[in-house]
Design a protein around this motif. Structure first.
Motif, PDB file in Angstrom:
ATOM      1  N   ASN A 179       0.806  -1.213   0.000  1.00 11.88           N
ATOM      2  CA  ASN A 179       0.000   0.000   0.000  1.00 11.88           C
ATOM      3  C   ASN A 179       0.844   1.271   0.000  1.00 11.88           C
ATOM      4  OD1 ASN A 179      -2.433  -1.359  -0.037  1.00 11.88           O
ATOM      5  ND2 ASN A 179      -2.479  -1.548   2.185  1.00 11.88           N
ATOM      6  N   LEU A 180       2.173   1.127  -0.105  1.00  6.29           N
ATOM      7  CA  LEU A 180       3.053   2.290  -0.138  1.00  6.29           C
ATOM      8  C   LEU A 180       3.703   2.410  -1.507  1.00  6.29           C
ATOM      9  CD1 LEU A 180       4.920   2.025   3.293  1.00  6.29           C
ATOM     10  CD2 LEU A 180       2.855   3.331   2.753  1.00  6.29           C
ATOM     11  N   ASP A 181       3.866   3.651  -1.957  1.00  4.20           N
ATOM     12  CA  ASP A 181       4.585   3.853  -3.208  1.00  4.20           C
ATOM     13  C   ASP A 181       6.084   3.934  -2.914  1.00  4.20           C
ATOM     14  OD1 ASP A 181       5.133   6.454  -2.315  1.00  4.20           O
ATOM     15  OD2 ASP A 181       3.879   7.429  -3.807  1.00  4.20           O
ATOM     16  N   ARG A 182       6.882   4.204  -3.922  1.00  4.40           N
ATOM     17  CA  ARG A 182       8.338   4.197  -3.759  1.00  4.40           C
ATOM     18  C   ARG A 182       8.844   5.306  -2.832  1.00  4.40           C
ATOM     19  NH1 ARG A 182      10.642   8.095  -6.767  1.00  4.40           N
ATOM     20  NH2 ARG A 182       9.393   9.044  -8.382  1.00  4.40           N
ATOM     21  N   LEU A 183       8.019   6.318  -2.587  1.00  3.30           N
ATOM     22  CA  LEU A 183       8.405   7.407  -1.691  1.00  3.30           C
ATOM     23  C   LEU A 183       7.882   7.207  -0.271  1.00  3.30           C
ATOM     24  CD1 LEU A 183       7.775  10.403  -4.103  1.00  3.30           C
ATOM     25  CD2 LEU A 183       9.951   9.299  -3.549  1.00  3.30           C
ATOM     26  N   GLY A 184       7.127   6.131  -0.052  1.00  5.66           N
ATOM     27  CA  GLY A 184       6.578   5.867   1.271  1.00  5.66           C
ATOM     28  C   GLY A 184       5.202   6.459   1.503  1.00  5.66           C
ATOM     29  N   LEU A 185       4.572   6.985   0.458  1.00  5.83           N
ATOM     30  CA  LEU A 185       3.209   7.513   0.578  1.00  5.83           C
ATOM     31  C   LEU A 185       2.218   6.371   0.445  1.00  5.83           C
ATOM     32  CD1 LEU A 185       3.571  10.629  -1.714  1.00  5.83           C
ATOM     33  CD2 LEU A 185       3.556  10.592   0.783  1.00  5.83           C
ATOM     34  N   GLU A 186       1.137   6.450   1.215  1.00  7.01           N
ATOM     35  CA  GLU A 186       0.087   5.440   1.131  1.00  7.01           C
ATOM     36  C   GLU A 186      -0.665   5.595  -0.192  1.00  7.01           C
ATOM     37  OE1 GLU A 186      -4.112   4.244   3.320  1.00  7.01           O
ATOM     38  OE2 GLU A 186      -2.876   5.844   4.162  1.00  7.01           O
ATOM     39  N   VAL A 187      -0.797   4.513  -0.928  1.00  6.17           N
ATOM     40  CA  VAL A 187      -1.552   4.511  -2.175  1.00  6.17           C
ATOM     41  C   VAL A 187      -3.014   4.248  -1.830  1.00  6.17           C
ATOM     42  CG1 VAL A 187      -1.858   3.398  -4.417  1.00  6.17           C
ATOM     43  CG2 VAL A 187       0.447   3.674  -3.469  1.00  6.17           C
ATOM     44  N   LEU A 188      -3.881   5.149  -2.255  1.00  9.81           N
ATOM     45  CA  LEU A 188      -5.303   5.044  -1.938  1.00  9.81           C
ATOM     46  C   LEU A 188      -6.024   4.200  -2.984  1.00  9.81           C
ATOM     47  CD1 LEU A 188      -5.908   8.768  -0.999  1.00  9.81           C
ATOM     48  CD2 LEU A 188      -5.490   6.859   0.558  1.00  9.81           C
ATOM     49  N   SER A 189      -7.017   3.465  -2.541  1.00  9.96           N
ATOM     50  CA  SER A 189      -7.845   2.688  -3.465  1.00  9.96           C
ATOM     51  C   SER A 189      -8.756   3.646  -4.227  1.00  9.96           C
ATOM     52  CB  SER A 189      -8.692   1.675  -2.699  1.00  9.96           C
ATOM     53  OG  SER A 189      -9.722   2.347  -1.990  1.00  9.96           O
ATOM     54  N   PRO A 190      -9.273   3.222  -5.379  1.00 13.03           N
ATOM     55  CA  PRO A 190     -10.225   4.082  -6.100  1.00 13.03           C
ATOM     56  C   PRO A 190     -11.434   4.472  -5.235  1.00 13.03           C
ATOM     57  CG  PRO A 190      -9.437   2.378  -7.557  1.00 13.03           C
ATOM     58  CD  PRO A 190      -8.906   2.042  -6.176  1.00 13.03           C
ATOM     59  N   ASP A 191     -11.958   3.548  -4.442  1.00 14.57           N
ATOM     60  CA  ASP A 191     -13.095   3.882  -3.575  1.00 14.57           C
ATOM     61  C   ASP A 191     -12.737   4.968  -2.564  1.00 14.57           C
ATOM     62  OD1 ASP A 191     -14.794   2.114  -4.859  1.00 14.57           O
ATOM     63  OD2 ASP A 191     -14.498   0.510  -3.394  1.00 14.57           O
ATOM     64  N   GLU A 192     -11.532   4.867  -1.964  1.00 17.67           N
ATOM     65  CA  GLU A 192     -11.087   5.906  -1.029  1.00 17.67           C
ATOM     66  C   GLU A 192     -10.951   7.244  -1.743  1.00 17.67           C
ATOM     67  OE1 GLU A 192      -8.137   4.099   2.240  1.00 17.67           O
ATOM     68  OE2 GLU A 192      -7.615   3.528   0.168  1.00 17.67           O
ATOM     69  N   CYS A 193     -10.415   7.213  -2.959  1.00 14.46           N
ATOM     70  CA  CYS A 193     -10.261   8.447  -3.735  1.00 14.46           C
ATOM     71  C   CYS A 193     -11.609   9.109  -3.989  1.00 14.46           C
ATOM     72  CB  CYS A 193      -9.573   8.148  -5.063  1.00 14.46           C
ATOM     73  SG  CYS A 193      -7.834   7.697  -4.931  1.00 14.46           S
ATOM     74  N   TRP A 194     -12.598   8.334  -4.440  1.00 10.27           N
ATOM     75  CA  TRP A 194     -13.928   8.905  -4.713  1.00 10.27           C
ATOM     76  C   TRP A 194     -14.545   9.482  -3.449  1.00 10.27           C
ATOM     77  CZ3 TRP A 194     -14.817  10.508  -9.200  1.00 10.27           C
ATOM     78  CH2 TRP A 194     -14.391   9.814 -10.332  1.00 10.27           C
ATOM     79  N   GLN A 195     -14.371   8.804  -2.298  1.00  8.84           N
ATOM     80  CA  GLN A 195     -14.936   9.311  -1.051  1.00  8.84           C
ATOM     81  C   GLN A 195     -14.280  10.622  -0.644  1.00  8.84           C
ATOM     82  OE1 GLN A 195     -17.700   8.067   0.651  1.00  8.84           O
ATOM     83  NE2 GLN A 195     -17.461  10.123   1.479  1.00  8.84           N
ATOM     84  N   LEU A 196     -12.957  10.701  -0.757  1.00 10.50           N
ATOM     85  CA  LEU A 196     -12.263  11.949  -0.427  1.00 10.50           C
ATOM     86  C   LEU A 196     -12.715  13.085  -1.339  1.00 10.50           C
ATOM     87  CD1 LEU A 196      -8.712  10.521   0.282  1.00 10.50           C
ATOM     88  CD2 LEU A 196     -10.209  11.652   1.952  1.00 10.50           C
ATOM     89  N   LEU A 197     -12.854  12.809  -2.629  1.00 14.58           N
ATOM     90  CA  LEU A 197     -13.340  13.839  -3.555  1.00 14.58           C
ATOM     91  C   LEU A 197     -14.744  14.294  -3.191  1.00 14.58           C
ATOM     92  CD1 LEU A 197     -12.193  12.743  -7.126  1.00 14.58           C
ATOM     93  CD2 LEU A 197     -11.250  14.551  -5.687  1.00 14.58           C
ATOM     94  N   ALA A 198     -15.593  13.342  -2.832  1.00 17.23           N
ATOM     95  CA  ALA A 198     -16.981  13.677  -2.477  1.00 17.23           C
ATOM     96  C   ALA A 198     -17.032  14.575  -1.243  1.00 17.23           C
ATOM     97  CB  ALA A 198     -17.783  12.404  -2.251  1.00 17.23           C
ATOM     98  N   ASP A 199     -16.085  14.402  -0.334  1.00 16.70           N
ATOM     99  CA  ASP A 199     -16.062  15.193   0.903  1.00 16.70           C
ATOM    100  C   ASP A 199     -15.335  16.523   0.764  1.00 16.70           C
ATOM    101  OD1 ASP A 199     -17.446  13.134   2.115  1.00 16.70           O
ATOM    102  OD2 ASP A 199     -15.666  12.251   3.055  1.00 16.70           O
ATOM    103  N   ALA A 200     -14.584  16.703  -0.304  1.00 19.03           N
ATOM    104  CA  ALA A 200     -13.811  17.939  -0.491  1.00 19.03           C
ATOM    105  C   ALA A 200     -14.713  19.034  -1.057  1.00 19.03           C
ATOM    106  CB  ALA A 200     -12.640  17.685  -1.436  1.00 19.03           C
ATOM    107  N   PRO A 201     -14.709  20.212  -0.473  1.00 13.58           N
ATOM    108  CA  PRO A 201     -15.587  21.275  -0.970  1.00 13.58           C
ATOM    109  C   PRO A 201     -15.115  21.934  -2.261  1.00 13.58           C
ATOM    110  CG  PRO A 201     -14.319  22.057   0.893  1.00 13.58           C
ATOM    111  CD  PRO A 201     -13.996  20.592   0.738  1.00 13.58           C
ATOM    112  N   VAL A 202     -13.806  21.917  -2.502  1.00 14.36           N
ATOM    113  CA  VAL A 202     -13.242  22.621  -3.654  1.00 14.36           C
ATOM    114  C   VAL A 202     -12.150  21.758  -4.279  1.00 14.36           C
ATOM    115  CG1 VAL A 202     -11.933  24.669  -4.387  1.00 14.36           C
ATOM    116  CG2 VAL A 202     -13.688  24.882  -2.636  1.00 14.36           C
ATOM    117  N   GLY A 203     -12.076  21.804  -5.592  1.00 18.73           N
ATOM    118  CA  GLY A 203     -10.996  21.141  -6.306  1.00 18.73           C
ATOM    119  C   GLY A 203     -10.514  22.064  -7.408  1.00 18.73           C
ATOM    120  N   ARG A 204      -9.601  21.553  -8.220  1.00 20.61           N
ATOM    121  CA  ARG A 204      -9.055  22.347  -9.312  1.00 20.61           C
ATOM    122  C   ARG A 204      -9.169  21.568 -10.610  1.00 20.61           C
ATOM    123  NH1 ARG A 204      -7.112  23.093  -4.743  1.00 20.61           N
ATOM    124  NH2 ARG A 204      -5.829  21.220  -4.682  1.00 20.61           N
ATOM    125  N   VAL A 205      -9.650  22.244 -11.633  1.00 22.51           N
ATOM    126  CA  VAL A 205      -9.753  21.639 -12.954  1.00 22.51           C
ATOM    127  C   VAL A 205      -8.607  22.199 -13.805  1.00 22.51           C
ATOM    128  CG1 VAL A 205     -11.427  23.360 -13.780  1.00 22.51           C
ATOM    129  CG2 VAL A 205     -11.321  21.130 -14.854  1.00 22.51           C
TER     130      VAL A 205
END
Length: 142
Positions: free
Chosen positions: A8-34
């Protein structure tokens, strides 16, 4: 050195999120950037958005964001959160194609459930959907 035995970690030691986790975080974020290319130059705009299925949707008035969607142009969308005191945060990136939403049933659903745009002038604007071809995310935890 990063211990790569944890899948679950990338080569830099960051946790790689599942697609479901990504969609949930996006749904909870009030603002994003296009982000997209306009007249040969990269541009990035903040937008209020909603997640609808496996798409990111936002409303915009006439201008470059709408033109990019009408041209079915490649578009990226990013949202993140960062807590500097805890050194904790996440980032999610969606890559896809922009398109204008025209179907009446979907428009009604978006009108009733989505966050309003920042600018009053965009409240009568057009809905743009970014259909995700790819979604990825990382989380930094102490």
């Amino acid at each position: 050195m990063v211990d790569m035995s944890d899948a679950n970690l990338d080569r830099l030691g960051l946790e790689v999120l599942s697609p479901d986790e990504c969609w949930q975080l996006l749904a909870d974020a009030p603002v994003g950037r296009v982000a997209f290319v306009d007249a040969g130059e990269p541009v990035v705009f903040p937008v209020t958005h909603t997640v609808h299925g496996h798409s990111v949707v936002f409303r915009t008035g006439s201008g470059t964001k709408l033109e990019a969607a009408k041209m079915s142009q490649a578009i990226a969308f990013e949202a993140d959160a960062w807590d500097a005191s805890d050194r904790r945060g996440w980032s999610v990136l969606v890559r896809g194609v922009g398109e204008t939403v025209y179907e009446d049933g979907e428009l009604a659903e978006l009108e009733s459930s989505a966050a309003g745009p920042w600018l009053d002038s965009a409240t009568q604007g057009v809905w743009v959907r970014i259909r995700a071809d790819e979604i990825s995310g990382r989380r930094l935890s102490p």
